[in-house]
Design a protein around this motif. Structure first.
Motif, PDB file in Angstrom:
ATOM      1  N   VAL A   4       8.372   2.901  -3.510  1.00 51.23           N
ATOM      2  CA  VAL A   4       7.179   2.116  -3.826  1.00 51.23           C
ATOM      3  C   VAL A   4       6.828   2.280  -5.301  1.00 51.23           C
ATOM      4  O   VAL A   4       6.732   3.402  -5.796  1.00 51.23           O
ATOM      5  CB  VAL A   4       6.005   2.572  -2.935  1.00 51.23           C
ATOM      6  N   LYS A   5       6.618   1.152  -5.975  1.00 51.15           N
ATOM      7  CA  LYS A   5       6.245   1.179  -7.391  1.00 51.15           C
ATOM      8  C   LYS A   5       4.815   0.691  -7.615  1.00 51.15           C
ATOM      9  O   LYS A   5       4.259   0.891  -8.685  1.00 51.15           O
ATOM     10  CB  LYS A   5       7.219   0.334  -8.205  1.00 51.15           C
ATOM     11  N   ASP A   6       4.238   0.076  -6.608  1.00 49.30           N
ATOM     12  CA  ASP A   6       2.873  -0.451  -6.704  1.00 49.30           C
ATOM     13  C   ASP A   6       1.877   0.687  -6.456  1.00 49.30           C
ATOM     14  O   ASP A   6       1.876   1.288  -5.376  1.00 49.30           O
ATOM     15  CB  ASP A   6       2.696  -1.549  -5.656  1.00 49.30           C
ATOM     16  N   PRO A   7       1.022   1.000  -7.436  1.00 50.97           N
ATOM     17  CA  PRO A   7       0.073   2.104  -7.266  1.00 50.97           C
ATOM     18  C   PRO A   7      -0.856   1.939  -6.058  1.00 50.97           C
ATOM     19  O   PRO A   7      -1.186   2.927  -5.395  1.00 50.97           O
ATOM     20  CB  PRO A   7      -0.728   2.104  -8.565  1.00 50.97           C
ATOM     21  N   GLU A   8      -1.256   0.723  -5.756  1.00 51.41           N
ATOM     22  CA  GLU A   8      -2.148   0.514  -4.603  1.00 51.41           C
ATOM     23  C   GLU A   8      -1.427   0.857  -3.297  1.00 51.41           C
ATOM     24  O   GLU A   8      -2.008   1.459  -2.388  1.00 51.41           O
ATOM     25  CB  GLU A   8      -2.676  -0.913  -4.580  1.00 51.41           C
ATOM     26  N   VAL A   9      -0.181   0.501  -3.187  1.00 46.81           N
ATOM     27  CA  VAL A   9       0.600   0.838  -1.993  1.00 46.81           C
ATOM     28  C   VAL A   9       0.801   2.352  -1.931  1.00 46.81           C
ATOM     29  O   VAL A   9       0.690   2.958  -0.863  1.00 46.81           O
ATOM     30  CB  VAL A   9       1.948   0.081  -1.983  1.00 46.81           C
ATOM     31  N   ALA A  10       1.043   2.983  -3.067  1.00 47.02           N
ATOM     32  CA  ALA A  10       1.199   4.443  -3.113  1.00 47.02           C
ATOM     33  C   ALA A  10      -0.085   5.128  -2.644  1.00 47.02           C
ATOM     34  O   ALA A  10      -0.034   6.106  -1.893  1.00 47.02           O
ATOM     35  CB  ALA A  10       1.561   4.886  -4.524  1.00 47.02           C
ATOM     36  N   ARG A  11      -1.225   4.617  -3.088  1.00 45.77           N
ATOM     37  CA  ARG A  11      -2.516   5.183  -2.666  1.00 45.77           C
ATOM     38  C   ARG A  11      -2.675   5.071  -1.150  1.00 45.77           C
ATOM     39  O   ARG A  11      -3.105   6.018  -0.487  1.00 45.77           O
ATOM     40  CB  ARG A  11      -3.664   4.463  -3.379  1.00 45.77           C
ATOM     41  N   ARG A  12      -2.298   3.935  -0.601  1.00 47.74           N
ATOM     42  CA  ARG A  12      -2.406   3.732   0.850  1.00 47.74           C
ATOM     43  C   ARG A  12      -1.469   4.658   1.610  1.00 47.74           C
ATOM     44  O   ARG A  12      -1.831   5.182   2.669  1.00 47.74           O
ATOM     45  CB  ARG A  12      -2.158   2.272   1.203  1.00 47.74           C
ATOM     46  N   ILE A  13      -0.277   4.875   1.087  1.00 44.21           N
ATOM     47  CA  ILE A  13       0.656   5.804   1.740  1.00 44.21           C
ATOM     48  C   ILE A  13       0.060   7.212   1.739  1.00 44.21           C
ATOM     49  O   ILE A  13       0.086   7.903   2.768  1.00 44.21           O
ATOM     50  CB  ILE A  13       2.031   5.789   1.046  1.00 44.21           C
ATOM     51  N   ALA A  14      -0.469   7.635   0.618  1.00 39.46           N
ATOM     52  CA  ALA A  14      -1.080   8.968   0.532  1.00 39.46           C
ATOM     53  C   ALA A  14      -2.197   9.107   1.559  1.00 39.46           C
ATOM     54  O   ALA A  14      -2.277  10.113   2.281  1.00 39.46           O
ATOM     55  CB  ALA A  14      -1.616   9.220  -0.876  1.00 39.46           C
ATOM     56  N   ARG A  15      -3.049   8.110   1.654  1.00 34.87           N
ATOM     57  CA  ARG A  15      -4.163   8.172   2.598  1.00 34.87           C
ATOM     58  C   ARG A  15      -3.674   8.163   4.044  1.00 34.87           C
ATOM     59  O   ARG A  15      -4.225   8.853   4.896  1.00 34.87           O
ATOM     60  CB  ARG A  15      -5.152   7.035   2.327  1.00 34.87           C
TER      61      ARG A  15
END
Length: 88
Positions: A4-15
């Motif tokens: 994943v390179k999209d920061p918003e998707v990365a944030r969602r994965i972390a959450r």
């Protein structure tokens, strides 16, 4: 599953990862907050979750963001404010 390179998707994965930790280890979360040893008690679970997160997210995103640690605070610590603890 690609990186994943999209920061918003990365944030969602972390959450999502931290939400799973909170859900499946709710008793440990309560005990850890009450005894002020939350991160020690959940060390293995957090490291497993962090490893998964790091494997899914591009290093450029992880190096310039703090999504996983923020999710730990937002989803493990803040909701547990109702639990009596020496930490508060």
């Amino acid at each position: 599953m690609g990186v994943v390179k999209d920061p918003e998707v990365a944030r969602r994965i972390a959450r999502a990862v931290v939400s799973d930790i909170a859900l499946y280890h709710a008793k440990k979360v309560e005990e850890g907050i009450a005894n002020d040893n939350l991160f020690d008690l959940l060390r293995d679970e957090i490291e497993e979750g962090r490893s998964y997160y790091m494997s899914r997210v591009d290093p450029q995103v992880t190096e310039t963001s703090n999504f996983f640690n923020r999710a730990l605070v937002d989803l493990l610590v803040k909701p547990a404010g109702r639990i009596p603890s020496k930490a508060w």
